[in-house]
Design an enzyme around this catalytic site. Sequence first.
Site, PDB file in Angstrom:
ATOM      1  CG  ASN A  25      44.361  32.069  44.158  1.00 48.72           C
ATOM      2  OD1 ASN A  25      44.728  32.951  44.630  1.00 48.72           O
ATOM      3  ND2 ASN A  25      45.217  31.912  43.022  1.00 48.72           N
TER       4      ASN A  25
ATOM      5  CE  LYS B 294      41.773  33.193  39.248  1.00 43.43           C
ATOM      6  NZ  LYS B 294      42.990  33.390  38.665  1.00 43.43           N
TER       7      LYS B 294
ATOM      8  NE  ARG C  29      47.403  34.971  45.546  1.00 41.78           N
ATOM      9  CZ  ARG C  29      46.832  35.950  45.228  1.00 41.78           C
ATOM     10  NH1 ARG C  29      45.441  36.147  45.314  1.00 41.78           N
ATOM     11  NH2 ARG C  29      47.378  36.890  44.728  1.00 41.78           N
TER      12      ARG C  29
ATOM     13  CG  HIS D  58      50.925  38.919  41.239  1.00 39.19           C
ATOM     14  ND1 HIS D  58      50.752  39.952  40.578  1.00 39.19           N
ATOM     15  CD2 HIS D  58      49.488  38.604  41.531  1.00 39.19           C
ATOM     16  CE1 HIS D  58      49.750  40.868  40.642  1.00 39.19           C
ATOM     17  NE2 HIS D  58      48.868  39.682  41.189  1.00 39.19           N
TER      18      HIS D  58
ATOM     19  N   GLY E 222      46.192  41.332  35.350  1.00 41.38           N
ATOM     20  CA  GLY E 222      44.961  40.736  35.602  1.00 41.38           C
ATOM     21  C   GLY E 222      44.519  41.931  36.608  1.00 41.38           C
TER      22      GLY E 222
ATOM     23  NE  ARG F 226      44.672  45.315  44.208  1.00 41.03           N
ATOM     24  CZ  ARG F 226      45.396  44.181  43.949  1.00 41.03           C
ATOM     25  NH1 ARG F 226      46.734  44.174  44.904  1.00 41.03           N
ATOM     26  NH2 ARG F 226      44.831  43.310  43.487  1.00 41.03           N
TER      27      ARG F 226
ATOM     28  NE  ARG G  69      35.960  40.103  31.289  1.00 43.85           N
ATOM     29  CZ  ARG G  69      35.640  39.082  32.051  1.00 43.85           C
ATOM     30  NH1 ARG G  69      35.377  37.876  31.631  1.00 43.85           N
ATOM     31  NH2 ARG G  69      35.465  39.366  33.497  1.00 43.85           N
TER      32      ARG G  69
ATOM     33  CD  GLU H  36      47.811  32.939  40.700  1.00 41.51           C
ATOM     34  OE1 GLU H  36      48.594  33.827  41.201  1.00 41.51           O
ATOM     35  OE2 GLU H  36      46.654  32.821  40.741  1.00 41.51           O
TER      36      GLU H  36
END
Length: 380
Positions: free
Chosen positions: A8, A15, A83, A171, A200, A231, A274, A366
């Site tokens: 992904n 990922k 993906r 997504h 995310g 973005r 975060r 995913e």
Amino acid sequence: MTAILTLNAGSSSIKFGIYDTAPEPDLLMSGQVENLGPLARLELAGQSPAEIGPADHETAMAVILEAAGPVLAGRRVAGVGHRIVHGGKSFGAPMLLTPETLAQLRTLVPLAPLHQPQNLAAVAASQAAFPDAVQVGCFDTGFHKGHPFVNDAFALPRKFYDEGVRRYGFHGLSYDYITGVLRRDWPALAAGRVVIAHLGNGASMCAVQGGHSVGSSMGFSALDGLPMGTRCGQLDPGVLLYLMDQGLGRDEIARMLYHDSGLKGLSGISHDMRTLLRSDDPRAGEAIDYYVFRIRRELGAMAAVLGGLDGVVFTGGIGENAAPVRARVIEGMGFLGLDLDPAANDASATRIGTGATEILVIPTDEERVIARAVAAELAG
């Protein structure tokens, strides 16, 4: 023994997962290389992150294959699932990545320049590493195929719609997984009207009715809708005309919209929620304020698309982990039947609502959606 590898490749991370090839694949190993750039790090499930220094997508792939070596020892990779962000008008369901298919997917790079090249580079790398493996593409736009015309169209001359200038939505693998969890664990809700917020580094929201997408915040490209890590989200096209009049070229504008906007651009500090939540810099607070405002605005719009609301699901890195963001999104939304249980929210429990409308936190997966598609292909 055989195994399935899933890849992904996003704009800032790759990922991966390794699964067995049972009808319902069992996860053997997972992880990611995140924060691609000068300070990338490898994260393997159950282990502390390891700094790997500067890394682009190609370097990250090499790191992943090295890390997966011990688990793959004695196993043949029978299939690799990918993906693929953009399927355009033609591609919806998962499919084999033949040379002809890959050639068509390369023509879609202008529609997703931040993602499609990385997705296709991962395909090339896995073909080189596992030349005998089945390669399967799973399309992020596929979940949204079949939208009503009013959601797909822009109010431009009709010929552009016919040529493919339309809202595609993204997504989709995440939304596919979440709707599957709802069908399994919350069947009554799955049959109703649900807004799923995938929040995310990339962020979007989807209006789902009876398990089917009827509205998406993202449009023609992965720039539209909510503000994201880097973005811009929704933007008046007149701004782009103004910037061009001021002498900015196409590449400068693209760089700004994809890499220097969103939370990063508004705060001038970081794209990472975060970091912003920990910061006492007023600009960090303003960036979060804008992010929350746009989510709340889109939530109201999605409820209108659905003609009511039976549930809201938070997912994605921010949606699953940032309790303060969830709390601020739901605050004052009692008119939609949304009331929050603060203790459950702080604990990131699955069910965090107390009102008539369900509020759930469901981790997305995913990679499992991709693995299932590969297993189905291998099963014939």
